[in-house]
Motif scaffolding. Structure first.
Motif, PDB file in Angstrom:
ATOM      1  N   LEU A   3     -35.502 -18.010  56.948  1.00  0.00           N
ATOM      2  CA  LEU A   3     -35.681 -18.526  55.591  1.00  0.00           C
ATOM      3  C   LEU A   3     -34.783 -19.726  55.325  1.00  0.00           C
ATOM      4  O   LEU A   3     -33.793 -19.957  56.012  1.00  0.00           O
ATOM      5  CB  LEU A   3     -35.403 -17.438  54.557  1.00  0.00           C
ATOM      6  N   ARG A   4     -35.133 -20.472  54.304  1.00  0.00           N
ATOM      7  CA  ARG A   4     -34.337 -21.635  53.917  1.00  0.00           C
ATOM      8  C   ARG A   4     -34.344 -21.765  52.395  1.00  0.00           C
ATOM      9  O   ARG A   4     -35.189 -21.200  51.706  1.00  0.00           O
ATOM     10  CB  ARG A   4     -34.901 -22.917  54.531  1.00  0.00           C
ATOM     11  N   ARG A   7     -13.636 -25.022  43.772  1.00  0.00           N
ATOM     12  CA  ARG A   7     -14.778 -24.703  42.919  1.00  0.00           C
ATOM     13  C   ARG A   7     -16.074 -24.737  43.720  1.00  0.00           C
ATOM     14  O   ARG A   7     -16.343 -25.696  44.447  1.00  0.00           O
ATOM     15  CB  ARG A   7     -14.867 -25.716  41.773  1.00  0.00           C
ATOM     16  N   ILE A   8     -16.867 -23.683  43.635  1.00  0.00           N
ATOM     17  CA  ILE A   8     -18.169 -23.655  44.300  1.00  0.00           C
ATOM     18  C   ILE A   8     -19.134 -24.502  43.477  1.00  0.00           C
ATOM     19  O   ILE A   8     -19.418 -24.203  42.322  1.00  0.00           O
ATOM     20  CB  ILE A   8     -18.699 -22.219  44.422  1.00  0.00           C
ATOM     21  N   LEU A   9     -19.646 -25.568  44.078  1.00  0.00           N
ATOM     22  CA  LEU A   9     -20.515 -26.494  43.362  1.00  0.00           C
ATOM     23  C   LEU A   9     -21.991 -26.210  43.596  1.00  0.00           C
ATOM     24  O   LEU A   9     -22.825 -26.487  42.738  1.00  0.00           O
ATOM     25  CB  LEU A   9     -20.203 -27.932  43.790  1.00  0.00           C
ATOM     26  N   GLY A  10     -22.328 -25.703  44.745  1.00  0.00           N
ATOM     27  CA  GLY A  10     -23.716 -25.400  45.067  1.00  0.00           C
ATOM     28  C   GLY A  10     -23.774 -24.371  46.168  1.00  0.00           C
ATOM     29  O   GLY A  10     -22.894 -24.323  47.035  1.00  0.00           O
ATOM     30  N   GLU A  11     -24.810 -23.533  46.145  1.00  0.00           N
ATOM     31  CA  GLU A  11     -24.933 -22.502  47.164  1.00  0.00           C
ATOM     32  C   GLU A  11     -26.363 -22.016  47.261  1.00  0.00           C
ATOM     33  O   GLU A  11     -27.155 -22.171  46.335  1.00  0.00           O
ATOM     34  CB  GLU A  11     -24.013 -21.309  46.852  1.00  0.00           C
ATOM     35  N   ARG A  12     -26.678 -21.436  48.404  1.00  0.00           N
ATOM     36  CA  ARG A  12     -27.905 -20.673  48.584  1.00  0.00           C
ATOM     37  C   ARG A  12     -27.515 -19.355  49.231  1.00  0.00           C
ATOM     38  O   ARG A  12     -26.766 -19.324  50.201  1.00  0.00           O
ATOM     39  CB  ARG A  12     -28.918 -21.413  49.461  1.00  0.00           C
ATOM     40  N   GLU A  13     -28.024 -18.261  48.666  1.00  0.00           N
ATOM     41  CA  GLU A  13     -27.674 -16.925  49.124  1.00  0.00           C
ATOM     42  C   GLU A  13     -28.913 -16.181  49.621  1.00  0.00           C
ATOM     43  O   GLU A  13     -30.031 -16.592  49.388  1.00  0.00           O
ATOM     44  CB  GLU A  13     -27.058 -16.116  47.978  1.00  0.00           C
ATOM     45  N   ASN A  14     -28.633 -15.076  50.294  1.00  0.00           N
ATOM     46  CA  ASN A  14     -29.686 -14.136  50.709  1.00  0.00           C
ATOM     47  C   ASN A  14     -30.769 -14.779  51.566  1.00  0.00           C
ATOM     48  O   ASN A  14     -31.963 -14.502  51.403  1.00  0.00           O
ATOM     49  CB  ASN A  14     -30.313 -13.477  49.474  1.00  0.00           C
ATOM     50  N   LEU A  15     -30.350 -15.650  52.471  1.00  0.00           N
ATOM     51  CA  LEU A  15     -31.291 -16.277  53.398  1.00  0.00           C
ATOM     52  C   LEU A  15     -31.265 -15.495  54.708  1.00  0.00           C
ATOM     53  O   LEU A  15     -30.380 -15.662  55.538  1.00  0.00           O
ATOM     54  CB  LEU A  15     -30.913 -17.739  53.642  1.00  0.00           C
ATOM     55  N   SER A  66     -35.216 -22.430  44.326  1.00  0.00           N
ATOM     56  CA  SER A  66     -35.576 -21.231  45.070  1.00  0.00           C
ATOM     57  C   SER A  66     -36.183 -21.613  46.405  1.00  0.00           C
ATOM     58  O   SER A  66     -37.007 -22.512  46.490  1.00  0.00           O
ATOM     59  CB  SER A  66     -36.585 -20.402  44.272  1.00  0.00           C
ATOM     60  N   GLY A  67     -35.756 -20.918  47.459  1.00  0.00           N
ATOM     61  CA  GLY A  67     -36.294 -21.190  48.778  1.00  0.00           C
ATOM     62  C   GLY A  67     -37.294 -20.137  49.167  1.00  0.00           C
ATOM     63  O   GLY A  67     -36.977 -18.968  49.185  1.00  0.00           O
ATOM     64  N   GLY A  68     -38.511 -20.535  49.512  1.00  0.00           N
ATOM     65  CA  GLY A  68     -39.498 -19.559  49.894  1.00  0.00           C
ATOM     66  C   GLY A  68     -40.170 -19.908  51.196  1.00  0.00           C
ATOM     67  O   GLY A  68     -41.154 -19.290  51.572  1.00  0.00           O
ATOM     68  N   SER A  69     -39.673 -20.925  51.903  1.00  0.00           N
ATOM     69  CA  SER A  69     -40.309 -21.353  53.135  1.00  0.00           C
ATOM     70  C   SER A  69     -39.486 -20.910  54.320  1.00  0.00           C
ATOM     71  O   SER A  69     -38.399 -20.379  54.190  1.00  0.00           O
ATOM     72  CB  SER A  69     -40.470 -22.874  53.141  1.00  0.00           C
ATOM     73  N   THR A  70     -40.011 -21.132  55.496  1.00  0.00           N
ATOM     74  CA  THR A  70     -39.358 -20.657  56.707  1.00  0.00           C
ATOM     75  C   THR A  70     -38.753 -21.798  57.487  1.00  0.00           C
ATOM     76  O   THR A  70     -39.073 -22.968  57.308  1.00  0.00           O
ATOM     77  CB  THR A  70     -40.369 -19.948  57.612  1.00  0.00           C
ATOM     78  N   ASN A  96     -31.491 -20.678  57.809  1.00  0.00           N
ATOM     79  CA  ASN A  96     -30.984 -19.624  58.687  1.00  0.00           C
ATOM     80  C   ASN A  96     -31.803 -19.652  59.967  1.00  0.00           C
ATOM     81  O   ASN A  96     -32.975 -19.289  59.984  1.00  0.00           O
ATOM     82  CB  ASN A  96     -31.101 -18.250  58.014  1.00  0.00           C
ATOM     83  N   SER A  97     -31.153 -20.066  61.040  1.00  0.00           N
ATOM     84  CA  SER A  97     -31.872 -20.233  62.299  1.00  0.00           C
ATOM     85  C   SER A  97     -31.763 -19.015  63.203  1.00  0.00           C
ATOM     86  O   SER A  97     -31.926 -19.124  64.422  1.00  0.00           O
ATOM     87  CB  SER A  97     -31.354 -21.472  63.037  1.00  0.00           C
ATOM     88  N   GLY A  98     -31.463 -17.864  62.608  1.00  0.00           N
ATOM     89  CA  GLY A  98     -31.391 -16.640  63.397  1.00  0.00           C
ATOM     90  C   GLY A  98     -30.108 -15.861  63.214  1.00  0.00           C
ATOM     91  O   GLY A  98     -29.882 -14.865  63.910  1.00  0.00           O
TER      92      GLY A  98
END
Length: 383
Positions: free
Chosen positions: A98-99, A86-94, A23-27, A69-71
């Motif tokens: 956020l990162r 095949r999707i092996l890894g992802e981060r969504e909703n950034l 989980s990403g919670g930093s900026t 996400n730099s803007g």
């Protein structure tokens, strides 16, 4: 599931690689202060123009990806995809600033980094050499074998329930179709991260109208949900029901030959909690039937199953973390219990804002320690 549809990738039933997302919670500002990427780390920067990886090549083995996400306003996710689609890894909703992170053990080959909705949606990522060999821990082997069995059973249940639901739709029986809609949703929600890994199969089955560029191409559960619960009809839905049965059948075929690595379970457990937070507890998933709490419960059940299978191995490395997570799972299930109605749950529209807030708080409290499991699994697997 809120990913927008993109060109269909070739679907592969190849084994999953070692995968875990945190989980990403930093900026992004925090990231710039960290002094850049550490050894073995890859930074993926999201902009509206595209997504770039620095570096864009790493040696085979463990790699850590940080997505920032730099803007970007149109782009909020990045995915690493293998040559088979095949999707092996992802981060969504950034959202901007956020990162988030995910880590994988990668084999040599050519990969693609995808950022849907960017002006340039793909870039190449290369892995060279060969990964060090390792001996599989029997506790992790039991976990992955157990999860493979669990996924197959859930998808088998999905095939049966979807078939009955589709038959009612084709027969024009609105009342029966409404009754069977929820039971067909639950097994899918328990294994949603697995379905999401197969290119565009998940959007075909589970996409919502807000995420469809051309409404005439909308397929899956939610299109039928709208007809049943908003319009009170099955008119025109027979072909959609038939396509849904076919797509669920394809998912069933794929999971028969899919195997898993330990961190896939950790990633899946956290991913299911992300699903709860971003669309179930907000009431966005079941916009017409309002059965969001049923989906919520199924996501939590699937998450707990993956965690429970990992528990014997995790007890060896961090018994205290296991105890904490088990308690937090119990708290979420206790928070849901007042809304139980027979075999289902209260409609989302029956909840007050304070009740929604309480559920969200319980989910957040679980998500934080659960996100730590990935690191424990990666560390143990690389020993």
């Amino acid at each position: 599931m809120i990913r927008t549809s993109r060109p269909l990738l070739a679907l592969a039933a190849a084994p999953l690689l070692l995968l875990v997302a945190c989980s990403g919670g930093s900026t992004a500002a925090d990231d710039s202060a960290s002094g850049g990427a550490a050894s073995g780390a890859v930074k993926v920067t999201l902009t509206d123009d595209g997504c770039t990886a620095e570096p864009n090549s790493v040696p085979a083995g463990a790699a850590s990806f940080e997505v920032v996400n730099s803007g970007a306003s149109a782009v909020t996710e990045a995915e690493l995809v293998n040559s088979g689609g095949r999707i092996l890894g992802e981060r969504e909703n950034l959202t901007p600033g956020l990162r988030g992170k995910f880590s994988l053990k990668l084999e040599a080959g050519e990969y693609t980094i995808q950022c849907p909705n960017a002006a340039t949606e793909t870039s190449t990522f290369t892995v060279t050499g060969s990964a060090p060999s390792s001996t599989e821990d029997p506790l992790f082997a039991a976990a992955t074998s157990g999860y493979q069995t669990y996924v197959k059973q859930q998808v088998a249940d999905l095939v049966t329930a979807t078939g009955a639901f589709a038959a009612a739709v084709e027969a024009g029986d609105v009342a029966k179709a409404k009754e069977l809609y929820g039971p067909a949703r639950a097994p899918y929600e328990r294994i949603e991260p697995v379905a999401e890994s197969f290119g565009d199969l998940d959007p075909k089955i589970d996409v919502r109208i807000a995420d469809v560029a051309d409404p005439s191409t909308w397929t899956g559960f939610h299109r039928i949900e709208q007809a049943l619960f908003e319009k009170g009809t099955t008119e025109g839905m027979a072909p959609v029901a038939q396509q849904l049965v076919a797509d669920v059948g394809q998912l069933n075929t794929l999971v028969q030959t899919t195997t898993y690595q330990p961190a896939d379970l950790a990633n899946g457990a956290s991913g299911l909690l992300d699903e709860v937070a971003k669309s179930k507890v907000t009431g966005e998933e079941e916009a017409y039937s309002h059965l969001d709490l049923l989906d919520f419960a199924a996501n939590v059940e699937g998450s707990r199953k993956a965690f429970d299978l990992l528990t014997p191995a995790l007890q060896v490395t961090d018994a205290d973390l296991v105890t904490t997570i088990q308690g937090r799972f119990d708290d979420v299930q206790t928070a849901l219990q007042p809304y139980r109605r027979g075999d289902g749950y209260a409609l989302y529209t029956e909840l007050t804002p304070d009740q929604v807030k309480d559920l969200a708080t319980a989910v957040d409290a679980l998500a934080e320690p659960l996100s730590q499991v990935s690191g424990k699994v990666v560390g143990a697997a690389n020993q």
